[in-house]
Design an enzyme around this catalytic site. Structure first.
Site, PDB file in Angstrom:
ATOM      1  N   ARG A 162     -25.462  -0.604   7.601  1.00 21.65           N
ATOM      2  CA  ARG A 162     -25.220  -2.026   7.362  1.00 21.65           C
ATOM      3  C   ARG A 162     -25.574  -2.882   8.576  1.00 21.65           C
ATOM      4  NH1 ARG A 162     -21.012  -2.428   3.209  1.00 21.65           N
ATOM      5  NH2 ARG A 162     -19.842  -3.987   4.362  1.00 21.65           N
ATOM      6  N   GLU A 175     -19.707  -4.209  10.598  1.00 26.05           N
ATOM      7  CA  GLU A 175     -20.575  -3.386  11.429  1.00 26.05           C
ATOM      8  C   GLU A 175     -21.669  -4.196  12.123  1.00 26.05           C
ATOM      9  OE1 GLU A 175     -18.582  -0.905   8.390  1.00 26.05           O
ATOM     10  OE2 GLU A 175     -19.803  -2.735   8.264  1.00 26.05           O
ATOM     11  N   LYS A 221       0.844  -1.190   0.000  1.00 24.15           N
ATOM     12  CA  LYS A 221       0.000   0.000   0.000  1.00 24.15           C
ATOM     13  C   LYS A 221       0.887   1.251   0.000  1.00 24.15           C
ATOM     14  CE  LYS A 221      -4.495   1.038   2.011  1.00 24.15           C
ATOM     15  NZ  LYS A 221      -5.444   0.707   3.072  1.00 24.15           N
TER      16      LYS A 221
END
Length: 620
Positions: A391, A363, A279
């Site tokens: 969610r 979540e 990354k």
């Protein structure tokens, strides 16, 4: 190289030896553009080679490439004819920061939230099979998104489907490990080689037609094969789920990626390719601080410093206040779903690691996990963006509110968030939380009121939601004692004829609108509602009886918001006066800077004043 590419077809005309230069140019382009517009930088720097390989091997848009979340799709957009629009990235009427079907035929499936790609890809692949069509379907998902339960549900279904589907797992949470290299590539070649697979099938067929010895021998060979697999195949988890696992593959070796993708394209059934990337690759600040450059504000390329860096945000206010409280209170725990920095909890995590829980992009799990801790006497604070709390709606109702458990939902990025657009605007939380019994909902007008609400929530023995916006918080006092009385609004200023009931950050805009209205000799009451549930019915009814015209202002959709709550209250008590509800319309709000969006939807101070004045004149 980059100037020559306006479509994936142009990419295929390049010599493979030119890809190294192309990767360098793409990274330079990304850094220059995102430094000005802001956006998801680290994830896109890490996926340059993989994106080139995907578009070189597959024929988009005939072949379908589905990007999970979409925050790593910038290179994909550049290679599919949109690089000239990057000056407008995430701006009002500009290029979206995520995949968007309305933007390009190459954006097969719109995204913005995580863990959706494999489900969508499997649906597309099944539709392809039903129609008798022939094309490849590829889902690209990161290891972070793979922590989402939906991704695992999709893997489970896809693995048993025997459908031709390729899942590329982009693993970018670590540097390239030792098992990436020639041996790993050799194993992948062996297991994807047509001769090997043909021989394997022929042996299986031969053993099955020599009963009963054949079946016994077959079982014995299978046991040996499985034992060897356990030793040499690092992806046995995926193998057991029904996928052919290839990897790990060096995600920064374009040639190796192309070779593996081409072989996978010819194989049958569900395939998982494990690609390891770094990354932030190619920009030292993004490599060193990938979390900071995940969703970056505009920054200086030479120093890596962000514009306006150092100014406290509402997330900082929440994090610092909760940490201060938790240092004195052993029952407070903090929970996040893979967003410790975004929700302001990094300081809490460092000082009190044993009571900090990052559950990954999950979540639903986070909500029920919080409920479980509450059952055992802890006070859980689940810090979550408004758009992501959607969610976990079933868990809020079923696991928290029905049982009346004292979980606090710290709802960050409530209201308009701006540049991330439709998928991230937090304009629905009031509407989806308000109908649920047992939950209290509050919203502060400023940072100091947020401090007080967090402290107030500690001693409430039922579910609580505190919603606050994205952005700079201004000055605040973390030592401030709570002077807010539960369920009570604040009369900010007296007036006559008109009452403005405002919530959260809209209180400031209402006050500015009041100053503009002075020029027309209008002096409205201004009420800071503070609480959406319960409403301060006594104050609202008292003021409503004193005026001719009522206005509600909120940064939520009008449908089902606080304006609706007040209208319901007035109707139930027989007060029939004109009510002007100001908020966002029944549509998904596009990307753009926050103030431009407020102005477009007539929610800036000047528009609020003009709308009130016009309606007041019509009423008279």
């Amino acid at each position: 190289m980059l100037e020559q590419i306006d479509s994936p077809y142009d990419l295929k005309k390049l010599d493979k030896k030119d890809f190294l230069l192309l990767c360098r140019e793409i990274r330079q382009f990304l850094i220059e553009k995102v430094s000005k517009t802001g956006g998801h930088l680290a994830s896109n720097l890490g996926i340059v080679e993989l994106t080139i390989a995907l578009h070189y091997v597959f024929d988009s848009p005939v072949d379908k490439i589905i990007w999970d979340v979409g925050h790593q799709c910038y290179v994909h957009k550049m290679l599919t004819g949109r690089k000239d629009q990057f000056d407008t990235l995430r701006k009002f009427n500009g290029l979206s920061g995520f995949t968007k079907r309305a933007e390009s035929v190459h954006d097969v499936f719109g995204a913005g939230h995580s863990s959706t790609s494999i489900s969508a890809a499997l649906g597309i692949a099944k539709a392809r099979d039903l129609k008798g069509e022939k094309y490849s379907v590829v889902a690209v998902i990161g290891d972070g998104a793979l922590t989402g339960g939906m991704a695992l549900e999709a893997l489970n279904d896809a693995g048993r489907s025997e459908t031709n589907l390729i899942v590329v797992l982009n693993h970018n949470e670590m540097s390239i490990s030792e098992n990436v290299g020639s041996l790993s590539l050799y194993l992948s070649k062996l297991r994807t080689d047509p001769t090997y697979n043909k021989l394997k099938q022929e042996v299986d067929n031969l053993l099955n037609i020599v009963p009963p010895i054949g079946k016994s021998l077959h079982k014995y060979i299978e046991k040996i094969k499985d034992s060897v697999k356990q030793l040499v195949v690092p992806g046995m988890f995926f193998e057991e789920m029904g996928f052919t696992y290839l990897g790990p593959i060096d995600g920064h070796d374009v040639g190796g990626l192309i070779e593996v993708l081409e072989r996978a394209k010819r194989m049958k059934g569900p395939i998982l390719i494990h690609v390891v990337t770094k990354k932030g690759k190619g920009y030292k600040f993004a490599e060193k601080f990938p979390e900071k450059f995940h969703s970056a504000a505009p920054f200086d390329i030479q120093t890596g410093k962000f514009v306006n860096e150092g100014q406290a945000t509402y997330s900082d206010v929440f994090g610092k206040t909760l940490t201060e409280m938790a240092l004195k209170d052993d029952e407070i725990v903090a929970i996040t779903a893979a967003m410790p920095e975004g929700t302001g909890l990094t300081h809490f995590a460092k000082l009190i690691p044993e009571r900090f829980f990052d559950v990954g992009i999950a979540e639903q799990h986070a909500t029920t996990f919080a409920a479980g801790m509450a059952v055992q006497g802890y006070k859980p604070y689940f810090a979550v963006y408004s758009t992501f709390l959607q969610r976990a709606y079933d868990q809020i109702i079923h696991d928290v509110c029905i049982q009346k458990l004292p979980v606090v939902f710290a709802i960050d990025r409530a209201g308009i968030v701006g540049e991330d657009g439709e998928t991230h605007q937090g304009v629905f939380d009031l509407s989806y939380l308000r109908p649920i019994p047992n939950i209290a909902i509050m919203s502060p007008k400023d940072a100091n009121e947020l401090v007080e609400m967090i402290k107030l929530s500690r001693n409430l023995d039922f579910p609580v939601a505190i919603r606050y916006p994205r952005g700079k918080a201004g000055k605040f006092d973390i030592t401030r004692e709570c002077s807010i009385e539960f369920g009570k609004a604040e009369l900010v200023c007296e007036g006559k004829e008109i009452a403005i009931f405002a919530l959260g950050r809209m209180v400031e805009k209402a006050l500015k609108a009041k100053e503009i209205l002075k020029a027309s000799d209008l002096q409205p009451f201004i009420v800071n509602l503070r609480f959406v549930k319960p409403l301060d019915e006594e104050l609202i009814l008292d003021i409503s009886n004193k005026v001719k015209f009522i206005v509600t202002v909120e940064d939520n959709v009008i449908v089902g918001g606080v304006g609706s709550a007040i209208l319901e209250l007035l109707n139930s008590t027989g007060i029939h006066k004109p009510v002007l509800r100001l908020g966002f319309p029944d549509k998904f709000i596009e990307q753009g800077d926050v103030e431009s969006l407020f102005k477009k939807y007539n929610l800036d101070a000047e528009s609020i004043a003009n709308t009130i004045l016009q309606k007041y004149k019509e009423m008279r």
